[in-house]
Design a protein around this motif. Structure first.
Motif, PDB file in Angstrom:
ATOM      1  N   THR A 131       0.979  -1.189  -0.293  1.00 53.13           N
ATOM      2  CA  THR A 131       0.113  -0.021  -0.073  1.00 53.13           C
ATOM      3  C   THR A 131       1.062   1.190   0.027  1.00 53.13           C
ATOM      4  O   THR A 131       1.932   1.208   0.552  1.00 53.13           O
ATOM      5  N   ASP A 132       0.426   2.242  -0.682  1.00 48.51           N
ATOM      6  CA  ASP A 132       1.053   3.606  -0.520  1.00 48.51           C
ATOM      7  C   ASP A 132       1.121   4.494   0.865  1.00 48.51           C
ATOM      8  O   ASP A 132       1.760   4.643   1.313  1.00 48.51           O
ATOM      9  N   ILE A 133      -0.521   4.329   0.851  1.00 48.27           N
ATOM     10  CA  ILE A 133      -0.750   5.091   2.375  1.00 48.27           C
ATOM     11  C   ILE A 133      -1.930   4.687   3.030  1.00 48.27           C
ATOM     12  O   ILE A 133      -2.929   4.026   2.279  1.00 48.27           O
ATOM     13  N   CYS A 134      -1.892   4.376   4.215  1.00 39.91           N
ATOM     14  CA  CYS A 134      -2.916   3.614   4.890  1.00 39.91           C
ATOM     15  C   CYS A 134      -3.873   4.936   5.214  1.00 39.91           C
ATOM     16  O   CYS A 134      -3.461   6.162   5.408  1.00 39.91           O
ATOM     17  N   CYS A 135      -5.190   4.587   5.759  1.00 49.68           N
ATOM     18  CA  CYS A 135      -5.997   5.803   6.220  1.00 49.68           C
ATOM     19  C   CYS A 135      -6.778   4.880   7.411  1.00 49.68           C
ATOM     20  O   CYS A 135      -6.996   3.713   7.475  1.00 49.68           O
ATOM     21  N   THR A 136      -7.475   5.696   8.184  1.00 47.21           N
ATOM     22  CA  THR A 136      -8.502   5.365   9.143  1.00 47.21           C
ATOM     23  C   THR A 136      -9.833   5.851   8.965  1.00 47.21           C
ATOM     24  O   THR A 136      -9.895   6.981   8.242  1.00 47.21           O
ATOM     25  N   SER A 137     -10.795   5.449   9.575  1.00 49.65           N
ATOM     26  CA  SER A 137     -12.191   6.178   9.334  1.00 49.65           C
ATOM     27  C   SER A 137     -12.109   7.653   9.938  1.00 49.65           C
ATOM     28  O   SER A 137     -12.752   8.329   9.468  1.00 49.65           O
ATOM     29  N   GLY A 138     -11.064   7.865  10.525  1.00 52.02           N
ATOM     30  CA  GLY A 138     -10.772   9.307  11.247  1.00 52.02           C
ATOM     31  C   GLY A 138     -10.232  10.339  10.305  1.00 52.02           C
ATOM     32  O   GLY A 138     -10.140  11.440  10.685  1.00 52.02           O
ATOM     33  N   ASN A 139      -9.320   9.676   9.450  1.00 53.13           N
ATOM     34  CA  ASN A 139      -8.439  10.840   8.555  1.00 53.13           C
ATOM     35  C   ASN A 139      -8.631  10.346   7.036  1.00 53.13           C
ATOM     36  O   ASN A 139      -8.055  10.789   6.249  1.00 53.13           O
ATOM     37  N   ALA A 140      -9.707   9.255   6.665  1.00 55.43           N
ATOM     38  CA  ALA A 140      -9.705   8.806   5.257  1.00 55.43           C
ATOM     39  C   ALA A 140      -9.860   9.952   4.239  1.00 55.43           C
ATOM     40  O   ALA A 140      -8.975   9.818   3.268  1.00 55.43           O
TER      41      ALA A 140
ATOM     42  N   ASN B 156     -17.954   1.069   1.068  1.00 62.82           N
ATOM     43  CA  ASN B 156     -18.927   2.208   1.956  1.00 62.82           C
ATOM     44  C   ASN B 156     -17.974   3.625   2.097  1.00 62.82           C
ATOM     45  O   ASN B 156     -18.232   4.436   2.039  1.00 62.82           O
ATOM     46  N   LEU B 157     -16.931   3.081   3.004  1.00 65.15           N
ATOM     47  CA  LEU B 157     -15.919   4.182   3.332  1.00 65.15           C
ATOM     48  C   LEU B 157     -15.207   5.120   2.110  1.00 65.15           C
ATOM     49  O   LEU B 157     -15.601   6.201   2.023  1.00 65.15           O
ATOM     50  N   GLY B 158     -15.145   4.159   1.208  1.00 69.34           N
ATOM     51  CA  GLY B 158     -14.341   4.767  -0.130  1.00 69.34           C
ATOM     52  C   GLY B 158     -15.556   5.444  -0.694  1.00 69.34           C
ATOM     53  O   GLY B 158     -15.302   6.790  -1.313  1.00 69.34           O
ATOM     54  N   MET B 159     -16.715   5.046  -0.865  1.00 63.53           N
ATOM     55  CA  MET B 159     -17.673   5.836  -1.562  1.00 63.53           C
ATOM     56  C   MET B 159     -18.076   7.147  -0.923  1.00 63.53           C
ATOM     57  O   MET B 159     -18.058   8.264  -1.572  1.00 63.53           O
ATOM     58  N   TRP B 160     -17.846   7.418   0.437  1.00 65.53           N
ATOM     59  CA  TRP B 160     -18.292   8.426   1.420  1.00 65.53           C
ATOM     60  C   TRP B 160     -17.047   9.549   1.073  1.00 65.53           C
ATOM     61  O   TRP B 160     -17.339  10.653   0.834  1.00 65.53           O
ATOM     62  N   VAL B 161     -15.720   8.714   0.856  1.00 64.54           N
ATOM     63  CA  VAL B 161     -14.718   9.681   0.540  1.00 64.54           C
ATOM     64  C   VAL B 161     -14.607  10.234  -0.922  1.00 64.54           C
ATOM     65  O   VAL B 161     -14.582  11.705  -1.257  1.00 64.54           O
ATOM     66  N   LYS B 162     -15.239   9.560  -1.803  1.00 72.91           N
ATOM     67  CA  LYS B 162     -15.360  10.045  -3.303  1.00 72.91           C
ATOM     68  C   LYS B 162     -16.247  10.891  -3.263  1.00 72.91           C
ATOM     69  O   LYS B 162     -16.036  11.811  -3.985  1.00 72.91           O
TER      70      LYS B 162
ATOM     71  N   ASN C 115     -11.747   9.836 -10.137  1.00 69.78           N
ATOM     72  CA  ASN C 115     -10.615   8.746 -10.435  1.00 69.78           C
ATOM     73  C   ASN C 115     -10.092   7.907  -9.280  1.00 69.78           C
ATOM     74  O   ASN C 115      -9.280   7.775  -8.854  1.00 69.78           O
ATOM     75  N   MET C 116     -11.281   7.299  -8.670  1.00 71.57           N
ATOM     76  CA  MET C 116     -11.144   6.357  -7.578  1.00 71.57           C
ATOM     77  C   MET C 116     -11.787   5.072  -7.825  1.00 71.57           C
ATOM     78  O   MET C 116     -12.988   4.879  -8.086  1.00 71.57           O
ATOM     79  N   ILE C 117     -10.744   3.882  -7.818  1.00 73.33           N
ATOM     80  CA  ILE C 117     -11.435   2.553  -8.097  1.00 73.33           C
ATOM     81  C   ILE C 117     -11.817   2.187  -6.711  1.00 73.33           C
ATOM     82  O   ILE C 117     -11.102   2.047  -5.696  1.00 73.33           O
ATOM     83  N   LEU C 118     -12.941   1.423  -6.490  1.00 69.71           N
ATOM     84  CA  LEU C 118     -13.145   1.046  -4.969  1.00 69.71           C
ATOM     85  C   LEU C 118     -13.205  -0.453  -5.273  1.00 69.71           C
ATOM     86  O   LEU C 118     -14.080  -1.002  -5.829  1.00 69.71           O
ATOM     87  N   TRP C 119     -12.546  -0.930  -3.834  1.00 65.33           N
ATOM     88  CA  TRP C 119     -12.660  -2.509  -3.835  1.00 65.33           C
ATOM     89  C   TRP C 119     -13.955  -2.625  -3.300  1.00 65.33           C
ATOM     90  O   TRP C 119     -14.566  -2.082  -2.473  1.00 65.33           O
ATOM     91  N   GLU C 120     -14.432  -4.068  -3.568  1.00 70.38           N
ATOM     92  CA  GLU C 120     -15.919  -4.308  -3.311  1.00 70.38           C
ATOM     93  C   GLU C 120     -15.929  -5.121  -2.084  1.00 70.38           C
ATOM     94  O   GLU C 120     -15.995  -6.251  -1.979  1.00 70.38           O
ATOM     95  N   GLY C 121     -15.775  -4.463  -0.694  1.00 74.92           N
ATOM     96  CA  GLY C 121     -15.714  -5.156   0.570  1.00 74.92           C
ATOM     97  C   GLY C 121     -16.558  -4.235   1.283  1.00 74.92           C
ATOM     98  O   GLY C 121     -16.860  -3.126   1.132  1.00 74.92           O
ATOM     99  N   GLY C 122     -16.737  -4.892   2.475  1.00 71.08           N
ATOM    100  CA  GLY C 122     -17.738  -4.445   3.556  1.00 71.08           C
ATOM    101  C   GLY C 122     -17.897  -4.899   4.941  1.00 71.08           C
ATOM    102  O   GLY C 122     -17.183  -6.071   4.944  1.00 71.08           O
ATOM    103  N   CYS C 123     -18.150  -4.471   5.772  1.00 65.15           N
ATOM    104  CA  CYS C 123     -18.169  -4.809   6.964  1.00 65.15           C
ATOM    105  C   CYS C 123     -19.543  -5.384   7.578  1.00 65.15           C
ATOM    106  O   CYS C 123     -20.818  -4.627   7.448  1.00 65.15           O
TER     107      CYS C 123
END
Ligand code: 13P
Ligand code: SF4
Length: 310
Positions: free
Chosen positions: A131-140, A159-165, A172-180
């Motif tokens: 990975t180039d950079i990590c993030c958390t829900s607090g700083n995505a 879902n987190l990715g969609m919120w950020v996007k 130009n953001m590709i989102l992985w299809e995963g969820g909690c």
């Protein structure tokens, strides 16, 4: 002593053994906000993924015991390699993190070589290492914003990715299809029912909730952001996240009026940590987190870049 013998001890005895072992070994016990009440009470520091990572990186304790899921304990080891890091239950994994593996991420990188890979900390150490950079829900949002116009592969929480996007209007953001599985249970109908019943209340949800829920909420935040909001405000607040956070709110700020969007949203993975297992961990050393140095060092780069951003 085996786990059965620990389980037969009284709560007071377990707490006494935990405190004694902590002192003798200069250990610090970190706990995530979703831990069981009795485990939270035995922790020195409670928090969200970001706060606990920061604490692990700066503590002067010799030993870190992490009450949470495995990726969190691994993150502590990645940031504090000179310390011994333990988790009271090695089977406490996060299914969201388990859904992304290094080989598939490498394939994506090969397909999109100009993309920056941004991974939620809910990933394995191997995935963090590519990975180039990590993030958390607090700083995505800050982390994705920091790469400017560059294209991004974001994983593993869609879902987190969609919120950020959507928040950044970044196409130009590709989102992985995963969820909690826990946050996926929280649906728009739950939010609408709460709104109808308590129109004055402030509704705050975790960004792992479906985007329909996130976009209808008054606020979106990490578990610690939710805790801090409740602490600093007096209105009725309704939270959309795993219910473990309520234990902390009831204990630390009992005068607040808080309700839950989905009171049966339980993370059974987090609940695998129990008081007898914590006592055994501190006294008998079950289970130490160990990582290959090459993986640890590469993953450390991605986490440190995140910490530098916010
Ligand atoms: P936080 O970092 O917001 O505490 O979330 C971690 C997590 O696993 C949520 O499901
Ligand atoms: Fe993983 Fe979801 Fe549990 Fe968080 S709540 S640890 S994302 S399964």
């Amino acid at each position: 002593m085996n786990l059965k013998e620990y389980s037969e001890l009284s709560r007071d005895e377990l707490i006494e053994r935990i405190s004694r072992a902590k002192k003798e070994k200069n250990a610090v016990v970190l706990g995530h906000n979703y831990q069981r009440d009795e485990v939270q009470r035995a922790c020195d520091i409670l928090g969200d993924s970001l706060g606990l990572s920061r604490y692990a990186a700066s503590t002067d304790a010799d030993i870190i015991v992490f009450c949470g899921v495995m990726f969190m304990a691994e993150t502590a080891k990645i940031l504090a390699p000179q310390k011994r890091v333990f988790i009271p239950e090695k089977g406490a994994g996060c299914p969201l993190a388990a859904g992304a593996n290094m080989e598939d991420v490498l394939k994506l990188k090969e397909k999109y070589p100009d993309h920056i890979v941004i991974s939620y900390v809910n990933t394995t150490a191997e995935v963090k290492a590519v990975t180039d950079i990590c993030c958390t829900s607090g700083n995505a949002i800050e982390v994705v914003r920091s790469v400017g116009e560059k294209p991004v592969i974001f994983l593993p929480d869609e879902n987190l990715g969609m919120w950020v996007k959507k928040t950044l209007g970044k196409q130009n953001m590709i989102l992985w299809e995963g969820g909690c599985y826990v946050h996926q249970m929280i649906r728009l109908e739950h939010l609408e029912a709460a709104r109808a019943k308590y129109p004055e209340a402030t509704i705050i949800v975790h960004p792992e909730c479906p985007y329909l829920v996130v976009s209808a909420a008054d606020m979106v935040g990490s578990t610690s952001a939710m805790f801090n909001y409740v602490k600093e405000h007096d209105e009725h607040v309704i939270l959309g996240t795993e219910i473990g956070l309520i234990e902390r709110i009831i204990r630390e700020i009992p005068d607040k009026k808080v309700d839950w969007l989905k009171p049966d949203a339980v993370c059974f993975n987090m609940k695998q940590i129990t008081l007898p297992k914590l006592a055994r961990c501190l006294e008998e050393g079950f289970y130490e987190v160990e990582l290959e140095e090459e993986i640890r060092a590469a993953a450390g780069g991605a986490i440190r870049r995140m910490i530098e951003i916010g």
